[in-house]
Enzyme design. Structure first.
Site, PDB file in Angstrom:
ATOM      1  CD  GLU A 191     -15.989 -25.749  13.664  1.00  0.00           C
ATOM      2  OE1 GLU A 191     -15.859 -24.520  13.461  1.00  0.00           O
ATOM      3  OE2 GLU A 191     -16.711 -26.469  12.977  1.00  0.00           O
ATOM      4  CD  GLU A 269     -20.718 -27.590  14.906  1.00  0.00           C
ATOM      5  OE1 GLU A 269     -20.830 -26.900  13.863  1.00  0.00           O
ATOM      6  OE2 GLU A 269     -20.148 -27.180  15.928  1.00  0.00           O
TER       7      GLU A 269
HETATM    8  C1  GLA Z   1     -19.082 -24.286  13.061  1.00  0.00           C
HETATM    9  C2  GLA Z   1     -19.259 -23.982  14.545  1.00  0.00           C
HETATM   10  C3  GLA Z   1     -20.695 -23.801  14.917  1.00  0.00           C
HETATM   11  C4  GLA Z   1     -21.410 -22.939  13.904  1.00  0.00           C
HETATM   12  C5  GLA Z   1     -21.266 -23.559  12.534  1.00  0.00           C
HETATM   13  C6  GLA Z   1     -21.935 -22.770  11.429  1.00  0.00           C
HETATM   14  O1  GLA Z   1     -19.229 -25.594  12.807  1.00  0.00           O
HETATM   15  O2  GLA Z   1     -18.686 -24.978  15.345  1.00  0.00           O
HETATM   16  O3  GLA Z   1     -20.753 -23.210  16.174  1.00  0.00           O
HETATM   17  O4  GLA Z   1     -20.850 -21.681  13.916  1.00  0.00           O
HETATM   18  O5  GLA Z   1     -19.924 -23.603  12.186  1.00  0.00           O
HETATM   19  O6  GLA Z   1     -23.257 -22.600  11.666  1.00  0.00           O
END
Ligand code: GLA
Ligand code: CA
Length: 788
Positions: A191, A269
């Site tokens: 991210e 995700e």
């Molecule tokens: C983001 C991150 C994950 C985690 C989620 C929340 O998507 O990439 O590693 O921190 O948020 O759980």
């Protein structure tokens, strides 16, 4: 009729499946025979379309003895792929010393995935996030004073992260699918768009991965729909998006599809639930909202990974924190995921399993659900042996100046700062900058106050003391920030301690500093006596078992600290909840005597615990000091002139308001006058940015949310500070149960400094729901505080 449509739907999927042969990996496929690539709107496995149905688990959050069970659970939920993170700081706890053995044996975990006939996506970082201490970065990097992370500008960071990736390559490159292993994709960073836009850094990290031996595998990256276009990557890196339960899937991908019209779609995700913070309500996401968007993805042939499929436990000191505002993570990583912390199936699990039956490939069968692991209860037992923290101090570091934990070479745990202060006939003020993250303060051994970073505390009163006195500041680190620019998060006291009497200020010096690390050997070395403790202390107790099994130790009568069982660091506890029990896995227990050590920085109400069959992770101790509105407080806007007013639209995107003229101010008030939905008395905001010169967001680092007329913190965690927690999926909502708290709704933010303000940006809640979406608004900016 409905049934007929359903039947048709199911059949059409079977037919689609017929043309798309998806094969399970063989444990020993011939080298060179297998491949995974990007095709036209599809991922291709050995040249044939392949829909990734992944579930994420983190092997350090599962005891090794249970790895196989959890992988089988994922398969029984209908998944064909397991997605994993690696946390750099787990494998290189000491600079230059790498460890991939035992509980850290990632290659063994990946081989188990293959033995179970599943594929694997590997996300080695170097940055991961994941509610893990410093997002997976090693704390020892912080010994460098001007450290920058996730940036080409820092040679130390780049060199050390490249070396770590080399080590990961040695473990996992042989397991790329092209080499006969199950690894179909490897993720570059994590991210990155939510943090920076330095394309050169991403490119260097991509090259580092290739050099590390990931020379053939498909690469990928993940971002949010609002940030994926902040930087560009090499075309060989597949771009994927992350979003949560209840999202509008079509909307999430709309911009992406325009920019990448022939790319396969993947939600890498898909948040099944959410993580919990100490002192904040337990997070849940409903089965309906979660299943709804999952079905949408399956219908559109969008690949996905369930984050988390099974969260497990953040054992030891590994829990991270979010910021701003600073909010540390609880020990449980249950995540309200389909497979609960103990590894058992939940309603969400069965809902996924049932849904998946309609989307299988010809001949594919979902295996039976594995037997759950046995659970035991343990009768209440007491802790009669104690070791007072003050009675047995380790050797002190002597220093004129305050030093952080990192500077002292300590990674985690607690540190105590001791000095002598002159006598004084009057009360004085102690000002500490800054406490990371919680402190208990003692004068001649007597507790005089506590400071909590979650509340931005800096000051306590030191009562008059006629003679020279000993001042002790015992600081506990409760997790390094794992997300955003606040990730440079040193522990202990970061800067200075002042003593103030009237206008006189004295910088305190001549410190004796004591380190209390988390290593078991340090705890086990304590000398115990048989008497109750009256301050911070270790407690020793034991229980006898004839059969082992998983259990949840109930710590609800204890204060704040850490617990070790048979030498395993089980994690942090804190009476404020929502987590009141800690998960102890059966394989870490033994027949016969089991030893428990607890370090409590407060004094337990009752020094005993018992083992429960079910966890308590949703019992919060209400804390009014965390509410943005003081009891009875009412904002007075009569006579104030709004700087801007208008109406927002229904678009679930960032909406911008630009003022006619720039204004200088420190206090910012946003007022929602009504909702876009009729008869809706609530307001909600996912994120709010205040804009400075050039339309650039003002830094949130010094922000303090000083007022919100209403916050929904009982049915969920929708506190007002969620408008600047940098998480687009979390939102502030006004009380939404009674429907009695009506418009207008207001937020007041103290930006900490006088700054030029040119406008604001508002992101509505990003799920499909419309409740609380703001219609008409007014904005006020002032140099002086608002009146209440
Ligand atoms: C983001 C991150 C994950 C985690 C989620 C929340 O998507 O990439 O590693 O921190 O948020 O759980
Ligand atoms: Ca938010």
């Amino acid at each position: 009729m409905k049934k007929l449509i359903l039947l048709l739907l199911v059949c059409s999927h079977c037919l689609q499946g017929l043309c798309r042969q998806e094969m399970a990996p063989k444990s020993r496929s011939a080298v060179g025979s297998a491949d995974f690539t990007l095709g036209e709107k599809e991922f291709l496995l050995n040249g044939k379309p392949f829909l990734i149905r992944a579930g994420e688990v983190h092997f350090p959050r599962i005891p090794r003895q249970y790895w196989d069970h959890r992988i089988k659970m994922l398969k029984a939920m209908g998944m064909n792929t397991v997605c994993i993170y690696l946390f750099w700081n787990l494998h290189e706890q000491e600079e230059g010393k790498f460890d991939f053995s035992g509980q850290r044996d990632v290659a063994a975990f990946v081989r188990l995935i293959q033995q179970n006939g599943m594929y694997c996506i590997v996300r080695p970082g170097p940055y991961a996030c994941a509610e893990w201490d410093m997002g997976g970065l090693p704390w020892w990097l912080l010994k460098k004073k001007d450290l920058k992370v996730r940036s080409l500008q820092d040679t130390l960071f780049m060199q050390r992260s490249a070396r770590y990736l080399m080590k990961v390559g040695q473990q996992l490159a042989p397991l790329q699918i092209q080499n006969g292993g199950p690894v179909i994709m490897v993720q570059v960073e994590n991210e990155y768009g939510a943090f920076g836009s330095d394309a050169a850094y991403m490119e260097a990290t991509r090259v580092n991965l290739r050099k590390a031996g990931f020379d053939k595998v498909q690469l990928m990256r993940c971002d949010w729909s609002s940030t994926f276009d902040k930087y560009e990557t090499s075309p060989e890196v597949a771009v994927t998006l992350n979003f949560g339960a209840g999202s509008d899937v079509e909307k999430e991908f709309s911009k992406f599809k325009k920019m990448h019209p022939s790319a396969p779609l993947m939600c890498s995700e898909y948040w099944t639930g959410w993580f919990d913070n100490w002192g904040r309500p337990h997070e849940t996401r409903s089965v309906e909202s979660f299943i709804g968007s999952l079905k949408d993805m399956l219908d559109r042939r969008i690949s996905f990974s369930l984050y988390m499929a099974h969260g497990g436990t953040t054992f030891g000191q590994w829990g991270g924190a979010n910021s701003p505002p600073y909010s540390p993570m609880v020990t449980s990583y249950d995540y309200n995921a389909p497979i609960d912390e103990q590894g058992s199936p939940t309603d969400k699990f069965y809902a996924v399993r049932a849904l998946m039956q309609n989307y299988l490939n010809p001949g594919e069968k979902i295996p039976a659900v594995p037997e759950p692991k046995p659970v035991i209860t343990i009768p209440e037992f007491s802790f009669r042996q104690t070791s007072s923290l003050f009675d047995q101090l380790p050797p002190a570091h002597i220093s004129d100046k305050i030093r952080t934990m990192e500077d002292l070479g300590q990674g985690w745990g607690r540190v105590m700062y001791r000095t002598r202060i002159d006598g004084s006939g009057v009360d004085r003020k102690l000002v500490v900058h800054d406490v990371h993250d919680w402190a208990a303060i003692f004068l001649n051994g007597r507790l005089i106050g506590k400071l909590d970073r979650r509340r931005n505390d800096h000051t306590i009163t030191v009562p008059a003391t006629p003679q020279v006195a000993t001042l002790d500041i015992l600081v506990e680190a409760t997790g390094r920030v794992n997300f955003g620019e606040a990730i440079i998060d040193r522990k202990g006291i970061t800067d200075s301690v002042m003593l103030e009497a009237g206008h006189e200020q004295q910088l305190l010096s001549r410190w004796q500093i004591y380190s209390f690390p988390v290593d078991y050997s340090f705890q086990a070395d304590r000398k115990f006596v048989k008497r109750p403790a009256s301050g911070p202390a270790w407690y020793k107790g034991s229980f006898r078992l004839s059969d082992t099994g998983d259990t949840f130790l109930d710590l609800s009568s204890w204060g704040k600290g850490m617990i070790w069982v048979n030498g395993y660091n089980i994690g942090r506890f804190w009476k404020i909840g929502p987590q009141q029990t800690v998960f102890v896995p059966g394989p870490w227990l033994k027949k016969g005597i089991n030893e428990v050590l607890i370090l409590d920085l407060e004094v337990p109400q009752k020094a005993s615990i018992r083992g429960l069959a079910k966890p308590i992770i949703d019992k919060i101790v209400p804390d009014v000091s965390l509410l943005a509105r003081k009891p009875g407080q009412l904002l007075e806007l009569n006579g104030e002139q709004p700087i801007s007013e208008g109406r927002f639209t229904e678009d679930k995107v960032w909406q911008e308001v630009l003022f006619k003229n720039e204004v200088k101010g420190r206090y910012f008030c946003f007022e929602a006058l009504n909702s876009l939905l009729e008869n809706d008395v609530t307001s909600s905001i996912a994120e709010l940015q205040i804009l400075g010169p050039g339309g650039k967001p003002v830094s949130t680092r010094k922000w303090k949310l000083i007022y919100a007329d209403s916050e929904e913190v009982t049915s969920g965690n929708h506190a007002a500070d969620r408008v600047y927690d940098l998480q687009e999926s979390t939102y502030w909502q006004t009380e939404s149960v009674s429907h009695k708290v009506t418009h207008p709704h207001q937020l007041v933010i103290d930006m900490g400094d006088l700054v030029p303000v040119t406008g604001m940006r508002y992101l509505p809640r990003t799920d499909k729901k419309k409740e609380g979406m703001i219609g008409n608004y007014r904005i006020y900016v002032k140099q002086e505080p608002f009146k209440f």
